[in-house]
Design a protein around this motif. Structure first.
Motif, PDB file in Angstrom:
ATOM      1  N   UNK A  61       0.803  -1.230   0.000  1.00 12.67           N
ATOM      2  CA  UNK A  61       0.000   0.000   0.000  1.00 12.67           C
ATOM      3  C   UNK A  61       0.831   1.272   0.000  1.00 12.67           C
ATOM      4  N   UNK A  62       2.102   1.187   0.408  1.00 11.19           N
ATOM      5  CA  UNK A  62       2.903   2.398   0.513  1.00 11.19           C
ATOM      6  C   UNK A  62       4.392   2.116   0.540  1.00 11.19           C
ATOM      7  N   UNK A  63       5.183   3.143   0.259  1.00 12.07           N
ATOM      8  CA  UNK A  63       6.633   2.973   0.130  1.00 12.07           C
ATOM      9  C   UNK A  63       7.359   2.865   1.465  1.00 12.07           C
ATOM     10  N   UNK A  64       8.592   2.364   1.420  1.00 14.08           N
ATOM     11  CA  UNK A  64       9.423   2.333   2.618  1.00 14.08           C
ATOM     12  C   UNK A  64       9.885   3.740   2.969  1.00 14.08           C
ATOM     13  N   UNK A  65       9.935   4.036   4.246  1.00 15.27           N
ATOM     14  CA  UNK A  65      10.444   5.340   4.680  1.00 15.27           C
ATOM     15  C   UNK A  65      11.918   5.284   5.025  1.00 15.27           C
ATOM     16  N   UNK A  87      -2.147  15.257   2.498  1.00 18.76           N
ATOM     17  CA  UNK A  87      -1.942  14.167   1.552  1.00 18.76           C
ATOM     18  C   UNK A  87      -0.886  14.594   0.549  1.00 18.76           C
ATOM     19  N   UNK A  88      -0.540  13.697  -0.349  1.00 13.10           N
ATOM     20  CA  UNK A  88       0.451  14.040  -1.368  1.00 13.10           C
ATOM     21  C   UNK A  88       0.234  13.188  -2.606  1.00 13.10           C
ATOM     22  N   UNK A  89       0.605  13.737  -3.729  1.00 12.19           N
ATOM     23  CA  UNK A  89       0.505  12.987  -4.980  1.00 12.19           C
ATOM     24  C   UNK A  89       1.629  11.970  -5.061  1.00 12.19           C
ATOM     25  N   UNK A  90       1.327  10.856  -5.688  1.00  6.95           N
ATOM     26  CA  UNK A  90       2.363   9.845  -5.930  1.00  6.95           C
ATOM     27  C   UNK A  90       3.391  10.466  -6.870  1.00  6.95           C
ATOM     28  N   UNK A  97      -1.860   8.101  -4.815  1.00 10.02           N
ATOM     29  CA  UNK A  97      -1.739   9.265  -3.950  1.00 10.02           C
ATOM     30  C   UNK A  97      -1.917   8.870  -2.486  1.00 10.02           C
ATOM     31  N   UNK A  98      -1.234   9.606  -1.613  1.00  9.04           N
ATOM     32  CA  UNK A  98      -1.406   9.405  -0.175  1.00  9.04           C
ATOM     33  C   UNK A  98      -2.496  10.364   0.299  1.00  9.04           C
ATOM     34  N   UNK A  99      -3.533   9.855   0.951  1.00  9.18           N
ATOM     35  CA  UNK A  99      -4.556  10.749   1.488  1.00  9.18           C
ATOM     36  C   UNK A  99      -4.056  11.434   2.760  1.00  9.18           C
ATOM     37  N   UNK A 100      -4.704  12.530   3.169  1.00  6.25           N
ATOM     38  CA  UNK A 100      -4.371  13.120   4.475  1.00  6.25           C
ATOM     39  C   UNK A 100      -4.609  12.095   5.585  1.00  6.25           C
TER      40      UNK A 100
END
Length: 126
Positions: A61-65, A87-90, A97-100
């Motif tokens: 669902x999301x990238x590694x930090x 939030x932020x655009x991919x 995209x990441x939602x808030x």
């Protein structure tokens, strides 16, 4: 001032000015707050781990930090504040995209960021 710190400062100013010019409020932690990675761990687990992985290594669902893309000189702490609030655009990954993140305060994000930065330093990302 080291070159990496200077670049981080420039990146922060550029991100902040871009957000300001677009009319986005820039979230700021409480004055005098000392970000605490221990508090950040619990907040990360509650609000971020489902997408970014329990060990900050990403998920489907999301990238590694803990990755060089998120090093302080490329994604300063303000980028974490803005992403949580707005939030932020991919733009680096194909996860969408990441939602808030509702209910997360700027103080919470500062603690989460301290936790992420601690793990990045342990991995040699500065």
């Amino acid at each position: 001032m080291t070159i990496s710190r200077a670049l981080a400062l420039i990146a922060t100013v550029v991100l902040a000015s871009g957000a300001w010019s677009q009319g986005m409020p820039i979230p700021k932690p409480s004055p005098g707050l000392m970000p605490n990675p221990t508090l950040g761990k619990a907040l990360f687990e509650k609000n971020c781990a489902s997408c970014h992985g329990e060990r900050l290594d990403g998920s489907d669902k999301g990238p590694p930090l803990v990755h060089r893309i998120y090093e302080p000189s490329h994604h300063g702490d303000i980028a974490f504040q803005l992403a949580a609030k707005n939030g932020t655009r991919a733009h680096h990954w194909q996860f969408g995209d990441m939602p808030p993140v509702p209910g997360v305060t700027p103080d919470d994000v500062a603690h989460i960021t301290a936790y992420v930065r601690m793990h990045q330093r342990r991995a040699g990302i500065r």
